[in-house]
Design an enzyme around this catalytic site. Sequence first.
Site, PDB file in Angstrom:
ATOM      1  N   GLY A  42       2.528   1.883  10.916  1.00 11.86           N
ATOM      2  CA  GLY A  42       3.412   3.179  10.543  1.00 11.86           C
ATOM      3  C   GLY A  42       4.189   3.499  11.935  1.00 11.86           C
ATOM      4  CB  SER A  72       5.467  -1.854  11.897  1.00 14.29           C
ATOM      5  OG  SER A  72       5.009  -0.413  12.021  1.00 14.29           O
ATOM      6  CD  GLU A  97      -2.782   5.373   6.930  1.00 10.45           C
ATOM      7  OE1 GLU A  97      -2.749   5.363   5.521  1.00 10.45           O
ATOM      8  OE2 GLU A  97      -1.962   5.052   7.527  1.00 10.45           O
ATOM      9  CG  ASN A  99      -1.556   1.309   1.469  1.00 12.35           C
ATOM     10  OD1 ASN A  99      -1.809   2.023   0.546  1.00 12.35           O
ATOM     11  ND2 ASN A  99      -2.227   1.312   2.686  1.00 12.35           N
TER      12      ASN A  99
HETATM   13  C1  PEP Z   1      -0.704   0.160   6.215  1.00  5.14           C
HETATM   14  O1  PEP Z   1      -0.817   1.263   6.276  1.00  5.14           O
HETATM   15  O2  PEP Z   1      -1.523  -0.551   5.621  1.00  5.14           O
HETATM   16  C2  PEP Z   1       0.417  -0.465   6.819  1.00  5.14           C
HETATM   17  C3  PEP Z   1       0.686  -1.823   7.320  1.00  5.14           C
HETATM   18  O3  PEP Z   1       1.567   0.498   6.969  1.00  5.14           O
HETATM   19  P1  PEP Z   1       3.117   0.170   7.898  1.00  5.14           P
HETATM   20  O4  PEP Z   1       3.213  -0.997   7.132  1.00  5.14           O
HETATM   21  O5  PEP Z   1       3.855   1.276   7.469  1.00  5.14           O
HETATM   22  O6  PEP Z   1       2.690   0.137   9.282  1.00  5.14           O
END
Ligand code: PEP
Length: 251
Positions: free
Chosen positions: A173, A213, A97, A9
Amino acid sequence: MRRFIVAGNWKMNKTVEDAKTLAREVVDQVAGVENVDVVLCPTYTSLSAVNEVVKGTSVGLGGQNMHWEAEGAYTGEISPAMLLTTGCQYVILGHSERRTYFGETDATVNQRFRAAVAAGLTPIVCVGETLEERQSEVTEQVVRRQVSGAFESVESGDAGVSIVAYEPVWAIGTGLTATPEQAEEVHAIIRDELSKLYGEGLAGKIRIQYGGSVKPGNAADLFSQPNIDGGLIGGAALDAESFAGIVKAAG
Ligand code: PEP
């Protein structure tokens, strides 16, 4: 036996040129990885350009959101047919989000879900609890509600080919990752909720990704859990080597 699926993503990152470059790097680096479906989800403006790079390869394409109406006065939105014509096979729905900043609810996620499957797109439906909800020990209720809400009035044939992404909001994130055991516990709850809705046989076919993450260094442990069928990757998907490392951990 469920096939692993790892999706990137890219959120609101990358110009068209940068997106093409990243897509090319990913295609090169995941070539030869078998047993894993790989999907890239760039911004709307880069979908067609990225499609030119991935078409004819094993890498799929997805949108990051989608409206449920076919057309009309919905400024800033995009329809299922528009995604299809850019080459998309997948669409992320209900990302946290979208829920947090753009007012998505279980009901609108369900509308989008039904429109996506009706159009022939494969939804990747995101669910997950906030830190406050985890600390209040309501994770199970929240996730069950989000799953049953998203799948409401969805026929079993459509449900069976859909994908759920468990993304604890506190892990997105932030650099905080659910431990494999924490993630597995919630994935098993999600599968149980799907069993209640569609029966154990069908629920056993639905793929459930983990997101939050994920990095090359923690992916293999997460993917070794029985109910974790791949990942939805944010930050690490913006770097081809990291993303490919995660794909390889699933392969
Ligand atoms: C996401 O936004 O779907 C996500 C998992 O972000 P990150 O890997 O940066 O935590």
